[in-house]
Motif scaffolding. Structure first.
Motif, PDB file in Angstrom:
ATOM      1  N   LEU A 148      49.802  62.748  79.741  1.00 51.41           N
ATOM      2  CA  LEU A 148      50.775  62.892  78.638  1.00 51.41           C
ATOM      3  C   LEU A 148      51.528  64.216  78.769  1.00 51.41           C
ATOM      4  O   LEU A 148      52.745  64.287  78.573  1.00 51.41           O
ATOM      5  CB  LEU A 148      50.059  62.804  77.290  1.00 51.41           C
ATOM      6  CG  LEU A 148      49.589  61.393  76.904  1.00 51.41           C
ATOM      7  CD1 LEU A 148      48.566  61.458  75.773  1.00 51.41           C
ATOM      8  CD2 LEU A 148      50.774  60.520  76.503  1.00 51.41           C
ATOM      9  N   LEU A 199      58.482  62.174  77.820  1.00 52.46           N
ATOM     10  CA  LEU A 199      57.748  62.015  76.549  1.00 52.46           C
ATOM     11  C   LEU A 199      58.237  63.065  75.553  1.00 52.46           C
ATOM     12  O   LEU A 199      58.292  64.255  75.873  1.00 52.46           O
ATOM     13  CB  LEU A 199      56.235  62.155  76.788  1.00 52.46           C
ATOM     14  CG  LEU A 199      55.355  61.944  75.557  1.00 52.46           C
ATOM     15  CD1 LEU A 199      54.262  60.920  75.835  1.00 52.46           C
ATOM     16  CD2 LEU A 199      54.739  63.245  75.098  1.00 52.46           C
ATOM     17  N   PHE A 258      53.894  59.242  71.884  1.00 50.19           N
ATOM     18  CA  PHE A 258      52.477  58.843  71.915  1.00 50.19           C
ATOM     19  C   PHE A 258      51.842  59.113  70.563  1.00 50.19           C
ATOM     20  O   PHE A 258      52.045  60.178  69.970  1.00 50.19           O
ATOM     21  CB  PHE A 258      51.708  59.605  73.004  1.00 50.19           C
ATOM     22  CG  PHE A 258      50.252  59.209  73.073  1.00 50.19           C
ATOM     23  CD1 PHE A 258      49.259  60.006  72.495  1.00 50.19           C
ATOM     24  CD2 PHE A 258      49.869  58.025  73.677  1.00 50.19           C
ATOM     25  CE1 PHE A 258      47.916  59.627  72.527  1.00 50.19           C
ATOM     26  CE2 PHE A 258      48.527  57.638  73.724  1.00 50.19           C
ATOM     27  CZ  PHE A 258      47.557  58.435  73.146  1.00 50.19           C
ATOM     28  N   VAL A 314      53.693  64.163  71.182  1.00 50.12           N
ATOM     29  CA  VAL A 314      52.353  63.601  71.007  1.00 50.12           C
ATOM     30  C   VAL A 314      52.034  63.736  69.524  1.00 50.12           C
ATOM     31  O   VAL A 314      52.107  64.839  68.957  1.00 50.12           O
ATOM     32  CB  VAL A 314      51.297  64.376  71.825  1.00 50.12           C
ATOM     33  CG1 VAL A 314      49.880  63.989  71.381  1.00 50.12           C
ATOM     34  CG2 VAL A 314      51.460  64.098  73.327  1.00 50.12           C
ATOM     35  N   GLY A 316      47.983  59.011  68.924  1.00 50.05           N
ATOM     36  CA  GLY A 316      46.596  58.801  69.354  1.00 50.05           C
ATOM     37  C   GLY A 316      45.550  59.217  68.349  1.00 50.05           C
ATOM     38  O   GLY A 316      45.837  59.824  67.315  1.00 50.05           O
ATOM     39  N   ILE A 371      53.617  54.478  72.589  1.00 42.31           N
ATOM     40  CA  ILE A 371      52.284  54.173  73.121  1.00 42.31           C
ATOM     41  C   ILE A 371      51.253  54.636  72.096  1.00 42.31           C
ATOM     42  O   ILE A 371      51.246  55.810  71.715  1.00 42.31           O
ATOM     43  CB  ILE A 371      52.029  54.892  74.468  1.00 42.31           C
ATOM     44  CG1 ILE A 371      53.140  54.559  75.473  1.00 42.31           C
ATOM     45  CG2 ILE A 371      50.665  54.463  75.031  1.00 42.31           C
ATOM     46  CD1 ILE A 371      53.062  55.387  76.766  1.00 42.31           C
TER      47      ILE A 371
END
Ligand code: APR
Length: 238
Positions: A88, A97, A20, A100, A22, A186
């Motif tokens: 997450l 996952l 991920f 992050v 972000g 993502i």
């Protein structure tokens, strides 16, 4: 359910190598304004443009004014992780996952339980002396008065990347590694306007890049799946 969210749900169900990436849009549903939306930080009226205040040269010249902005705009009381942060953390705990990678400095991914969080722009939960680099608790910096000073006389600063400063190269290369080898990438809650962070997603080599962002970004055409919806809403369905 939206077909785009359906597809994202499938990708997530089938993968154990999700990464991920972000930005501030991940934390807006926790009550932290982002930077470039209409009501974002950079569109509020300040004596100097926020991008100027958040620069190394301004911090060195005007630490008083910097700390006024820092305490009023960067430190938001009683914020909690939202559904996106929590999902997450769950996906990491389920072994799906891997990392992050965030541009955010609010520590909410870790507060939600995420363990492997790469903070490209640092964190306002850490502070150090700008002269001797001695670490300090962030409390006095975030909630004190005036310019916090070290025993050596240096100015205590937040452990964040200010404009004009380089990113941590070890964190950048680690982020690059995860993105380059990701099965599903993502990208969420970021305008993908700020480099070098935004450029990292170009290193993704898979065919499952999902972009979950309220507004359009320069990478919409680069993504395999684009969902223009609230990220907390989307993550509550995957
Ligand atoms: N769900 C999905 N997207 C959202 C949501 C939400 N709930 N809320 C906001 N967004 C989107 C906005 O539409 C916007 O495109 O998130 C994006 C946030 O973009 P920015 O405000 O530019 O924040 P970010 O991309 O993180 O900025 C990058 O700029 O100033 C620097 O260091 C600062 O890390 C920051 C960097």
């Amino acid at each position: 359910m939206d077909s785009g969210i359906d597809r994202l749900k499938e990708w997530i169900a089938e993968s154990n190598n999700i990464v991920f990436f972000g930005g501030a849009g991940v934390s807006t549903e926790s009550g932290i304004p982002d930077f470039r939306s209409v009501d974002g930080l950079y569109n509020q009226k300040w004596k100097y443009p926020p991008e100027t205040i958040l620069s190394a040269s301004f911090f060195a010249r005007n630490p008083e004014e910097y700390y006024r902005f820092h305490r009023e705009k960067l430190v938001i009381e009683n914020v909690q992780p939202n559904r996106a942060h929590k999902r997450l953390a769950e996906l990491e705990a389920e072994g799906k996952l891997r990392a992050v990678i965030t541009q955010n400095i609010d520590g909410l991914h870790q507060a939600a339980g995420s363990k492997n969080v790469l903070e490209l722009h640092g964190s306002i939960l850490r502070a150090y002396c700008s002269r001797c680099r001695k670490p300090y608790p962030a409390e006095r910096m975030n909630h004190g008065e005036g310019v916090p000073r070290c025993d050596c006389g240096g100015v205590i600063r937040p452990d964040i990347v200010l404009y004009e400063e380089p990113l941590d190269q070890d964190i950048m290369s680690s982020a690059l590694h995860y993105i380059r080898h990701a099965d599903v990438l993502i990208v969420g809650g970021t305008s993908l306007n700020v480099y070098p962070a935004a450029g990292l997603i170009r290193y993704y080599r898979g065919t499952k890049l999902a972009l979950v962002n309220l507004s359009e970004t320069p990478y919409d055409g680069f993504a395999d799946l684009v969902i223009h919806e609230k990220i907390g809403e989307v993550f509550s369905q995957v």
